[in-house]
Structure formats: structure tokens, C-alpha cells
Design an enzyme around this catalytic site. Structure first.
Site, PDB file in Angstrom:
ATOM      1  CG  HIS A 124      -0.400   0.020   2.564  1.00 27.18           C
ATOM      2  ND1 HIS A 124       0.083  -0.887   3.142  1.00 27.18           N
ATOM      3  CD2 HIS A 124      -0.261   0.900   3.556  1.00 27.18           C
ATOM      4  CE1 HIS A 124       0.544  -0.777   4.397  1.00 27.18           C
ATOM      5  NE2 HIS A 124       0.397   0.365   4.486  1.00 27.18           N
ATOM      6  CG  ASP A 125       2.000   3.761   2.832  1.00 29.33           C
ATOM      7  OD1 ASP A 125       1.283   4.105   2.049  1.00 29.33           O
ATOM      8  OD2 ASP A 125       1.763   3.521   3.881  1.00 29.33           O
TER       9      ASP A 125
ATOM     10  CE  LYS B  96       4.307   6.554   3.309  1.00 27.00           C
ATOM     11  NZ  LYS B  96       3.761   6.472   4.891  1.00 27.00           N
TER      12      LYS B  96
ATOM     13  CG  HIS C  80      -3.763   3.367   1.248  1.00 21.62           C
ATOM     14  ND1 HIS C  80      -2.913   3.507  -0.105  1.00 21.62           N
ATOM     15  CD2 HIS C  80      -3.022   3.761   2.143  1.00 21.62           C
ATOM     16  CE1 HIS C  80      -1.941   3.927   0.357  1.00 21.62           C
ATOM     17  NE2 HIS C  80      -1.914   4.243   1.487  1.00 21.62           N
TER      18      HIS C  80
END
Length: 367
Positions: A211-212, A215, A272
Site C-alpha cells: 500500500h505504501d 514512498k 487507501h
């Protein structure tokens, strides 16, 4: 294993005569229906039955019905024995599942031809079943290879975050487990049952750690900043969503050829940070326009962020975390998912404390 033929007839003379006619085949006999069914249950090599319809203890029709209604007998073929004048019995026997009939007195040549034909069909059926088993095994092996390749890819991507100390591996493990808990709880709710099938949930859980992933494209000065971000820094931080989506989409050939796990991963990454009231980013979607994967990930990610210490904040306790999430019902989060969260919040807490036991360097027990 060679297929056996079971001869069922209450007449000893008829049994002996048919056995002699079938001397080239492996045969066993039964003098009645009950004995025949018992032999079928104990001798799995029997695949062809020659069955007399007129027997005193249990009629051939009853035996036929039992065979056809018993799953373990589904591959057994039955040839019925009838007298010349019993045309109605022949028809009834065929309707009950017999594959052929032979009339008494038994004609040796006719019987041998029919037996030969059916034994060849049985052999072909067995070969097809063996081929299907081999194919099923091959499909299973290839499926496992694909799943393993998928999981290796996901773990490799997530490790890019971990090596920069952006999030610990505990975060990805916790969110995976919480996704499984929440999705499996919601699948029993009618409104979500059509989409939250087991295969879909498996993919949700597998792709949650991504989900991240975007980054990795954000500089350390912003990612690891110990205090609140400036408005300009926050705008840069928000770019991690598009960065993550682009990382997966750039290599796609076409929508039709995109694996399902990539599609779900993109939904998790892309949505999200959307909010149910439309105030989220990057697209400002609202309500059900936000894909379910994004709505689920949103509440899981926030719960884990609140209850754990981060470089920019101290940890909230469990009750305060639950209160903050509940206050965002219909605002940040889908109301139905908040209600489901309330049902499973203790299970979420158990996940948090499970990993605290393994590694409590920075965290404390919130019970």
C-alpha cells in the site's frame, strides 16, 4: 490394478456358466444384492457388474438404485440380465442407470462382445482420469509457482521500504493480518458477499504490504521528518500514491493481460488515502466510488498508524485509537466498515500485542 467383473445372480448354475464364459477376465461372484453391495464397498477394483434383475433378497432394481445413489460407486458400470420376454424390465433397468443388457439364456458370443466393449470403455475412462489427475497436479504446481513468484515480488518491493527504515516489517505483517480479519468478517455481510470471495480475500491479504510502496520515491528528509510536515512537504508526501501506482502500471501491456493481484494492488495503493466524504487524495473520490480495497486499507492503515509509535508521533492507547476511528464514521471511513471494525477491534488489538511480544523495543502493551 486390473478391473474386476462382479457377477450377481441367485442361480449358482448361471454364476458358474457366466464365469466360464468370462474365463479370460478376473471375476468374482455374489448370490444376492446385499452381498453384491458389500463386495462393491470392500473391493475397489470392481468396475463392471453383471446383474440379474430377479433375485429374492434384494431385486436388481434396488441394487441399481443404490449404486446410482452412492458417490463411491459412480464409476461402476452395470449390465443387467433379463429374460427374453422382459422388455419392460430392460427399459426400467436402463432408466435406472444400467449401461447395457444381456438376455437369458446367455449367448456366449453376445456376452463376450459386450464385455469386451465395456472393458475397453472402462480402460479409456481410467486413462482419462489418470491424465486428469496428472493435469490437476501440473496445474497445482504451476499455480504454486505463480503464487510464490508473486509473493517473492511483493516481499522484494516491500524490502525497499524496510531497508530505508520507513516502516518496520512488523507494520506489513500487522496490516496483512488485520486485512484478513476484517475482510473475512465482512464476507458474511450480504452487501459485501458478492465481492469478498475467498480468492479475492487471498489477493487482498497478499497485496496489502504494497500500500505504501510509492514512498520509495519520497526523499528521506520528508519521510523521516520527526515533526509535522509543512504544507509544501505534505504535498510532496502525497505524491507517493501516484508513484506507487505508476511503478506497477508502467510495465503493464494491457488491461486484459494484467494479473488480478496487480489490479488489486493498484486499488489498494491508489485509494487507501481517499476519504468517504470526498476530502481525501489523490482523486477526491467519495462513498462507494472508492474501490472496496481502498476503503478497507484506509481504516487498517490508520488504526496501525495511531496505535503505534512513529517518527512524527507517539502511540495512542487502544481506547483512544478506537474513539478516533469511530468519530470518523461517514467522514474518513465507510460507515459499514467502521461497524465491522467495532466487531473485530479486539482481534486487531491481539495482532498488535502479538508483535509487541516479538519486538517491544519502541512500543508498549496497550491492554
Amino acid at each position: 490394478m486390473l478391473s474386476r467383473i462382479l457377477i450377481v445372480d441367485d442361480s449358482l448354475i448361471d454364476r458358474i456358466m457366466i464365469q466360464e464364459m468370462l474365463a479370460d477376465y478376473e471375476t468374482i461372484t455374489a448370490e444376492g444384492g446385499s452381498e453384491a453391495l458389500e463386495k462393491l464397498r470392500t473391493d475397489k477394483s470392481v468396475q463392471l457388474v453383471i446383474l440379474d434383475l430377479n433375485m429374492p433378497d434384494m431385486s436388481g432394481f434396488e441394487v441399481l438404485e443404490t449404486i446410482n445413489n452412492t458417490p463411491e460407486f459412480e464409476n461402476i458400470r452395470v449390465i443387467i440380465l433379463t429374460n427374453y420376454e422382459e422388455v419392460d424390465n430392460e427399459i426400467k433397468g436402463l432408466e435406472l442407470g444400467a449401461v447395457d443388457y444381456v438376455r437369458k439364456p446367455v449367448n456366449m458370443l453376445s456376452l463376450l462382445v459386450r464385455i469386451k466393449n465395456h472393458m475397453q470403455l472402462i480402460q479409456q475412462q481410467n486413462e482419462v482420469e489418470m491424465d486428469n489427475k496428472k493435469l490437476d497436479q501440473l496445474v497445482y504446481q504451476k499455480t504454486r509457482e505463480v503464487v510464490n513468484a508473486r509473493d517473492i515480488t511483493i516481499n522484494a518491493l516491500v524490502s525497499l521500504l524496510e531497508v530505508r527504515n520507513i516502516e518496520t516489517s512488523k507494520h506489513t505483517k500487522r496490516t496483512r493480518e488485520m486485512m484478513s480479519i476484517l475482510a473475512n468478517h465482512l464476507k458474511h455481510k450480504h452487501i459485501f458477499s458478492d465481492i469478498l470471495k475467498d480468492d479475492y480475500i487471498d489477493l487482498l491479504v497478499a497485496t496489502t504490504p504494497l500500500h505504501d510502496i510509492g514512498k520509495v520515491g519520497i526523499c528521506d528528509a520528508i519521510l523521516l521528518k520527526p515533526g509535522k510536515l509543512t504544507p509544501q512537504e505534505y504535498e510532496i508526501m502525497k505524491q507517493h500514491v501516484d508513484c506507487g501506482v505508476n511503478a506497477l502500471q508502467n510495465e503493464l501491456i494491457s488491461e486484459q493481460e494484467t494479473p488480478d493481484f496487480i489490479k488489486i494492488a493498484i486499488e489498494i495503493i491508489a485509494y487507501h488515502h481517499e476519504k468517504y466524504d470526498g476530502s481525501g487524495y489523490p482523486k477526491g473520490l467519495a462513498g462507494d466510488a472508492i474501490p472496496l480495497a481502498g476503503r478497507l486499507m484506509a481504516i487498517i492503515d490508520v488504526f496501525d498508524a495511531l496505535i503505534n509509535k512513529r517518527v512524527y508521533k507517539e502511540a495512542y492507547d487502544f481506547e483512544e485509537t478506537v474513539s478516533l476511528i469511530t468519530a470518523e464514521r461517514g467522514k474518513h471511513f465507510d460507515p459499514l466498515i467502521v461497524d465491522a471494525f467495532q466487531d473485530v477491534k479486539e482481534s486487531f488489538l491481539a495482532v498488535i500485542n502479538k508483535y509487541l511480544v516479538e519486538d517491544d523495543d519502541d512500543e508498549t502493551d496497550y491492554c
